[in-house]
Design a protein around this motif. Sequence first.
Motif, PDB file in Angstrom:
ATOM      1  N   ILE A 101       0.884  -1.222   0.030  1.00  0.00           N
ATOM      2  CA  ILE A 101       0.004  -0.193  -0.161  1.00  0.00           C
ATOM      3  C   ILE A 101       1.083   1.274  -0.023  1.00  0.00           C
ATOM      4  CG2 ILE A 101      -1.635   1.463   1.341  1.00  0.00           C
ATOM      5  CD1 ILE A 101      -2.705  -1.530   2.430  1.00  0.00           C
ATOM      6  N   VAL A 102       0.622   2.087  -1.114  1.00  0.00           N
ATOM      7  CA  VAL A 102       1.577   3.477  -0.809  1.00  0.00           C
ATOM      8  C   VAL A 102       0.745   4.366  -0.639  1.00  0.00           C
ATOM      9  CG1 VAL A 102       2.680   4.788  -2.748  1.00  0.00           C
ATOM     10  CG2 VAL A 102       2.587   2.243  -3.180  1.00  0.00           C
ATOM     11  N   ALA A 103       1.070   4.968   0.439  1.00  0.00           N
ATOM     12  CA  ALA A 103       0.296   5.716   1.599  1.00  0.00           C
ATOM     13  C   ALA A 103       0.307   7.277   1.058  1.00  0.00           C
ATOM     14  CB  ALA A 103       0.728   5.883   2.749  1.00  0.00           C
ATOM     15  N   SER A 104       1.279   7.651   0.369  1.00  0.00           N
ATOM     16  CA  SER A 104       1.132   9.198   0.090  1.00  0.00           C
ATOM     17  C   SER A 104       0.423   9.453  -1.157  1.00  0.00           C
ATOM     18  CB  SER A 104       2.553   9.769  -0.009  1.00  0.00           C
ATOM     19  OG  SER A 104       2.579  11.068  -0.470  1.00  0.00           O
ATOM     20  N   ARG A 114      -8.018   7.005  -4.736  1.00  0.00           N
ATOM     21  CA  ARG A 114      -8.947   8.322  -4.440  1.00  0.00           C
ATOM     22  C   ARG A 114     -10.060   7.877  -3.499  1.00  0.00           C
ATOM     23  NH1 ARG A 114      -7.291  12.419  -7.579  1.00  0.00           N
ATOM     24  NH2 ARG A 114      -6.024  12.025  -9.272  1.00  0.00           N
ATOM     25  N   LEU A 115      -9.878   7.435  -2.535  1.00  0.00           N
ATOM     26  CA  LEU A 115     -10.998   7.387  -1.376  1.00  0.00           C
ATOM     27  C   LEU A 115     -11.413   8.493  -0.902  1.00  0.00           C
ATOM     28  CD1 LEU A 115      -9.041   4.625   0.862  1.00  0.00           C
ATOM     29  CD2 LEU A 115     -10.621   4.067  -1.157  1.00  0.00           C
ATOM     30  N   PRO A 116     -12.703   8.381  -0.555  1.00  0.00           N
ATOM     31  CA  PRO A 116     -13.429   9.758  -0.115  1.00  0.00           C
ATOM     32  C   PRO A 116     -12.761  10.015   1.072  1.00  0.00           C
ATOM     33  CG  PRO A 116     -14.737   7.711   0.277  1.00  0.00           C
ATOM     34  CD  PRO A 116     -13.569   7.379  -0.653  1.00  0.00           C
ATOM     35  N   ASP A 117     -12.827  11.371   1.688  1.00  0.00           N
ATOM     36  CA  ASP A 117     -12.147  11.892   2.990  1.00  0.00           C
ATOM     37  C   ASP A 117     -13.052  11.218   4.182  1.00  0.00           C
ATOM     38  OD1 ASP A 117     -10.255  13.075   1.623  1.00  0.00           O
ATOM     39  OD2 ASP A 117     -11.389  14.892   1.311  1.00  0.00           O
ATOM     40  N   GLY A 118     -14.301  11.453   4.179  1.00  0.00           N
ATOM     41  CA  GLY A 118     -15.161  10.922   4.925  1.00  0.00           C
ATOM     42  C   GLY A 118     -15.743   9.546   5.042  1.00  0.00           C
ATOM     43  N   LEU A 119     -16.094   8.935   6.207  1.00  0.00           N
ATOM     44  CA  LEU A 119     -16.581   7.478   6.092  1.00  0.00           C
ATOM     45  C   LEU A 119     -18.162   7.647   6.171  1.00  0.00           C
ATOM     46  CD1 LEU A 119     -13.980   6.142   8.942  1.00  0.00           C
ATOM     47  CD2 LEU A 119     -13.747   6.217   6.597  1.00  0.00           C
ATOM     48  N   LYS A 164      -4.887   6.913   6.969  1.00  0.00           N
ATOM     49  CA  LYS A 164      -5.796   6.545   8.039  1.00  0.00           C
ATOM     50  C   LYS A 164      -7.084   6.264   7.664  1.00  0.00           C
ATOM     51  CE  LYS A 164      -6.517   6.289  12.430  1.00  0.00           C
ATOM     52  NZ  LYS A 164      -7.960   6.032  12.723  1.00  0.00           N
ATOM     53  N   THR A 165      -7.651   6.910   6.671  1.00  0.00           N
ATOM     54  CA  THR A 165      -8.803   6.843   6.005  1.00  0.00           C
ATOM     55  C   THR A 165      -8.988   5.314   5.338  1.00  0.00           C
ATOM     56  OG1 THR A 165      -8.831   9.112   5.349  1.00  0.00           O
ATOM     57  CG2 THR A 165     -10.354   7.556   4.185  1.00  0.00           C
ATOM     58  N   ALA A 166      -8.032   4.809   4.638  1.00  0.00           N
ATOM     59  CA  ALA A 166      -7.832   3.692   4.140  1.00  0.00           C
ATOM     60  C   ALA A 166      -8.150   2.285   5.203  1.00  0.00           C
ATOM     61  CB  ALA A 166      -6.756   3.402   3.263  1.00  0.00           C
ATOM     62  N   ILE A 167      -7.539   2.678   6.139  1.00  0.00           N
ATOM     63  CA  ILE A 167      -7.333   1.810   7.258  1.00  0.00           C
ATOM     64  C   ILE A 167      -8.684   1.757   8.039  1.00  0.00           C
ATOM     65  CG2 ILE A 167      -6.561   1.376   9.568  1.00  0.00           C
ATOM     66  CD1 ILE A 167      -3.737   2.476   8.633  1.00  0.00           C
ATOM     67  N   ARG A 211       2.003   0.959  14.366  1.00  0.00           N
ATOM     68  CA  ARG A 211       1.945  -0.211  15.114  1.00  0.00           C
ATOM     69  C   ARG A 211       0.790  -0.193  15.955  1.00  0.00           C
ATOM     70  NH1 ARG A 211       6.341  -3.283  14.183  1.00  0.00           N
ATOM     71  NH2 ARG A 211       8.356  -2.290  13.466  1.00  0.00           N
ATOM     72  N   GLN A 212       0.565   0.985  16.704  1.00  0.00           N
ATOM     73  CA  GLN A 212      -0.501   1.002  17.626  1.00  0.00           C
ATOM     74  C   GLN A 212      -1.970   0.938  16.849  1.00  0.00           C
ATOM     75  OE1 GLN A 212      -0.179   4.326  20.599  1.00  0.00           O
ATOM     76  NE2 GLN A 212       1.756   4.580  19.374  1.00  0.00           N
ATOM     77  N   VAL A 213      -1.824   1.403  15.699  1.00  0.00           N
ATOM     78  CA  VAL A 213      -3.296   1.437  15.026  1.00  0.00           C
ATOM     79  C   VAL A 213      -3.746   0.029  14.431  1.00  0.00           C
ATOM     80  CG1 VAL A 213      -4.355   2.319  12.651  1.00  0.00           C
ATOM     81  CG2 VAL A 213      -3.062   3.867  14.291  1.00  0.00           C
ATOM     82  N   PHE A 214      -2.671  -0.772  14.051  1.00  0.00           N
ATOM     83  CA  PHE A 214      -2.782  -1.941  13.449  1.00  0.00           C
ATOM     84  C   PHE A 214      -3.014  -3.106  14.737  1.00  0.00           C
ATOM     85  CE2 PHE A 214      -0.990  -0.605   9.486  1.00  0.00           C
ATOM     86  CZ  PHE A 214      -2.213  -0.872   8.608  1.00  0.00           C
TER      87      PHE A 214
END
Length: 207
Positions: free
Chosen positions: A28-31, A66-71, A108-111, A142-145
């Motif tokens: 996963i390429v984050a930037s 291009r994921l949406p910003d909001g959930l 973070k959005t993708a996660i 690491r904490q998030v996952f």
Amino acid sequence: MSTTQQTLTNERAESGAGRDERLKVAVIVASTREGRFAPTVAEWFAAQTAQRDDLDVDVIDLAEARLPDGLSEQRGPEVSGITPRLDAADAFVIVTPEYNHSFPATLKTAIDWHYAEWRAKPVGFVSYGGMAGGLRAVEQLRQVFAELHAVTVRDTVSFHGVWNCFDESGEPHDPTGPAAAAKTMLDQLAWWGHTLREGKTTRPYAA
């Protein structure tokens, strides 16, 4: 069937079994920022994975997703486009920069759009940045996952002062150090990936 034909059949079967046994790894390429350095790092890392015959790699570039910003409760086509790819993966590698001691909001959005897709799978990291080499972003990830029941492997690949680490063709000035770090991380990822995949086939993970 002749002995020769039987030998060829066995070789094909073994070859097919080998392909089935390969670990499916989503990189996963984050930037997603304009002018990002991510493609240079990601392409180098993809070349490292291509040298291995035990991995089946799928590169997911969040700039293209291009994921949406909001959930929301409704998953649009952008989210639905990557969900099955994450679900199919046995393991993940996150290629991330460090922004203000943390990782990109798009990551973070993708996660956060997903949950079960990460569960009981290993995660490795390739980070880059200034003096810290993106390692502060990794520590937060690491904490998030951990919250998502994923297992992060110990060793990482990190590029400190990344803008001076690569030549104009996208190759590291030091060809051995980063390659050795990538091998160590991928070896650990593969061990965890196979172990968790096999474990889940005999005993479902209790989340």
